[in-house]
Design a protein around this motif. Sequence first.
Motif, PDB file in Angstrom:
ATOM      1  N   HIS A 166     -48.811  76.714  -7.503  1.00 37.91           N
ATOM      2  CA  HIS A 166     -49.189  76.212  -6.174  1.00 37.91           C
ATOM      3  C   HIS A 166     -48.236  75.086  -5.771  1.00 37.91           C
ATOM      4  O   HIS A 166     -48.578  73.900  -5.885  1.00 37.91           O
ATOM      5  CB  HIS A 166     -50.642  75.722  -6.180  1.00 37.91           C
ATOM      6  CG  HIS A 166     -51.628  76.782  -6.546  1.00 37.91           C
ATOM      7  ND1 HIS A 166     -52.179  77.646  -5.616  1.00 37.91           N
ATOM      8  CD2 HIS A 166     -52.148  77.142  -7.755  1.00 37.91           C
ATOM      9  CE1 HIS A 166     -53.009  78.480  -6.227  1.00 37.91           C
ATOM     10  NE2 HIS A 166     -53.006  78.199  -7.523  1.00 37.91           N
TER      11      HIS A 166
ATOM     12  N   ILE B  21     -51.111  75.216 -12.877  1.00 43.00           N
ATOM     13  CA  ILE B  21     -51.567  75.021 -11.503  1.00 43.00           C
ATOM     14  C   ILE B  21     -50.410  74.555 -10.623  1.00 43.00           C
ATOM     15  O   ILE B  21     -50.184  75.079  -9.517  1.00 43.00           O
ATOM     16  CB  ILE B  21     -52.709  73.995 -11.445  1.00 43.00           C
ATOM     17  CG1 ILE B  21     -53.928  74.473 -12.252  1.00 43.00           C
ATOM     18  CG2 ILE B  21     -53.101  73.712  -9.987  1.00 43.00           C
ATOM     19  CD1 ILE B  21     -54.573  75.713 -11.742  1.00 43.00           C
TER      20      ILE B  21
ATOM     21  N   VAL C 175     -51.511  67.921  -9.524  1.00 46.98           N
ATOM     22  CA  VAL C 175     -52.674  67.872 -10.412  1.00 46.98           C
ATOM     23  C   VAL C 175     -52.777  66.468 -10.984  1.00 46.98           C
ATOM     24  O   VAL C 175     -51.769  65.861 -11.333  1.00 46.98           O
ATOM     25  CB  VAL C 175     -52.538  68.899 -11.549  1.00 46.98           C
ATOM     26  CG1 VAL C 175     -53.764  68.847 -12.456  1.00 46.98           C
ATOM     27  CG2 VAL C 175     -52.354  70.305 -10.985  1.00 46.98           C
TER      28      VAL C 175
ATOM     29  N   VAL D   9     -57.061  68.317  -8.185  1.00 47.64           N
ATOM     30  CA  VAL D   9     -55.838  68.650  -7.457  1.00 47.64           C
ATOM     31  C   VAL D   9     -55.878  67.950  -6.108  1.00 47.64           C
ATOM     32  O   VAL D   9     -56.949  67.660  -5.559  1.00 47.64           O
ATOM     33  CB  VAL D   9     -55.698  70.174  -7.252  1.00 47.64           C
ATOM     34  CG1 VAL D   9     -55.483  70.875  -8.581  1.00 47.64           C
ATOM     35  CG2 VAL D   9     -56.920  70.758  -6.558  1.00 47.64           C
TER      36      VAL D   9
ATOM     37  N   GLN E 157     -58.457  78.041  -9.105  1.00 45.95           N
ATOM     38  CA  GLN E 157     -57.758  78.422 -10.335  1.00 45.95           C
ATOM     39  C   GLN E 157     -58.022  77.405 -11.449  1.00 45.95           C
ATOM     40  O   GLN E 157     -58.175  77.780 -12.623  1.00 45.95           O
ATOM     41  CB  GLN E 157     -56.266  78.543 -10.075  1.00 45.95           C
ATOM     42  CG  GLN E 157     -55.474  79.042 -11.284  1.00 45.95           C
ATOM     43  CD  GLN E 157     -54.003  79.286 -10.948  1.00 45.95           C
ATOM     44  OE1 GLN E 157     -53.635  79.484  -9.791  1.00 45.95           O
ATOM     45  NE2 GLN E 157     -53.161  79.268 -11.972  1.00 45.95           N
ATOM     46  N   LEU E 158     -58.101  76.127 -11.070  1.00 47.29           N
ATOM     47  CA  LEU E 158     -58.388  75.093 -12.060  1.00 47.29           C
ATOM     48  C   LEU E 158     -59.765  75.303 -12.681  1.00 47.29           C
ATOM     49  O   LEU E 158     -59.925  75.265 -13.915  1.00 47.29           O
ATOM     50  CB  LEU E 158     -58.308  73.720 -11.394  1.00 47.29           C
ATOM     51  CG  LEU E 158     -58.646  72.514 -12.275  1.00 47.29           C
ATOM     52  CD1 LEU E 158     -57.584  72.321 -13.341  1.00 47.29           C
ATOM     53  CD2 LEU E 158     -58.787  71.249 -11.431  1.00 47.29           C
TER      54      LEU E 158
ATOM     55  N   ALA F 158     -55.835  76.319  -5.400  1.00 51.50           N
ATOM     56  CA  ALA F 158     -55.437  75.644  -6.634  1.00 51.50           C
ATOM     57  C   ALA F 158     -56.665  75.163  -7.399  1.00 51.50           C
ATOM     58  O   ALA F 158     -56.730  75.275  -8.642  1.00 51.50           O
ATOM     59  CB  ALA F 158     -54.512  74.475  -6.314  1.00 51.50           C
ATOM     60  N   TYR F 159     -57.640  74.644  -6.666  1.00 53.30           N
ATOM     61  CA  TYR F 159     -58.850  74.153  -7.316  1.00 53.30           C
ATOM     62  C   TYR F 159     -59.656  75.306  -7.919  1.00 53.30           C
ATOM     63  O   TYR F 159     -60.219  75.191  -9.018  1.00 53.30           O
ATOM     64  CB  TYR F 159     -59.694  73.382  -6.313  1.00 53.30           C
ATOM     65  CG  TYR F 159     -60.921  72.741  -6.908  1.00 53.30           C
ATOM     66  CD1 TYR F 159     -60.792  71.719  -7.849  1.00 53.30           C
ATOM     67  CD2 TYR F 159     -62.195  73.151  -6.551  1.00 53.30           C
ATOM     68  CE1 TYR F 159     -61.916  71.120  -8.412  1.00 53.30           C
ATOM     69  CE2 TYR F 159     -63.324  72.557  -7.097  1.00 53.30           C
ATOM     70  CZ  TYR F 159     -63.176  71.547  -8.039  1.00 53.30           C
ATOM     71  OH  TYR F 159     -64.291  70.956  -8.590  1.00 53.30           O
TER      72      TYR F 159
END
Length: 274
Positions: free
Chosen positions: A219, A215, A224, A243, A256-257, A253-254
């Motif tokens: 990004h 992540i 994180v 994040v 993808q998390l 990013a979130y």
Amino acid sequence: MTQATPQAEPALVGLVIVGDEILSGKRADKHMPKLIELLAARGQQLAWAEYVGDSPERITATLQRAFASGDLVFSCGGIGATPDDHTRQCAAKALGVELELHPQAEALIRERMQDIAREQGTAYEADRPDNIHRLNMGVFPKGARLIPNPYNKIPGFSVGHVHFVPGFPVMAWPMMAWVLDTHYQHLFREKAYAEKSVIVFGAMEAALTPLMEEIERDHPGVKVFSLPSVDHPEYGRHIDLGVKGEPGRVEPAYAQLLAGLRSFGARLGPELVR
């Protein structure tokens, strides 16, 4: 080395708390939570904090680091005129400058002493020893600028981006807000920070590390975080994984998390937004 005039704009915000009473547990520090609150309301974050007792050598070393950092730093405590107050003297030593009675500070202190005399129904005696001693509260490093004190008129002071306020919250907090709003308003950013996380059950941090690294790599500018807990009253053993950063960067990013967590079957709980 005089730092009386601010140079480059500060990128970070720091905090120094001075006083044996904090380290001994006689008093609990309330300044850091309040400064975090003041900064959050202005789209900023606290980057670091240091606690130091009433040791002149340690205070001087701490303030040398603060001045050298170029950060916006608040120093709370130790600017009074009793034998255990060393901050004013240590600030001058850290800067390599002389101490001097600030003329505006002197006027404000004398004004405060006259107010007290009126309240007590007594005559103001300018040359009385205790009144002369009180003027020490206006003895600051040469080149210092004043921070007004709305509570009792006894000012704090600034040198460069380092700002010195009393240890009393009723005085320190409005003084810190005044510094931010008067000198750094151009640095405020509305909605400049977001934080999103999810409760993860039954996973180990080591297993989540590759996803966390991925992540941050994909990004830039997003951090994180992983906050494990073993005895949370509501969630029990879990990890608060998320994040933080600028809102526009946090959302992808979130996403993808979450996708990464679901791909290896992590058991997810509530999502948290701050």
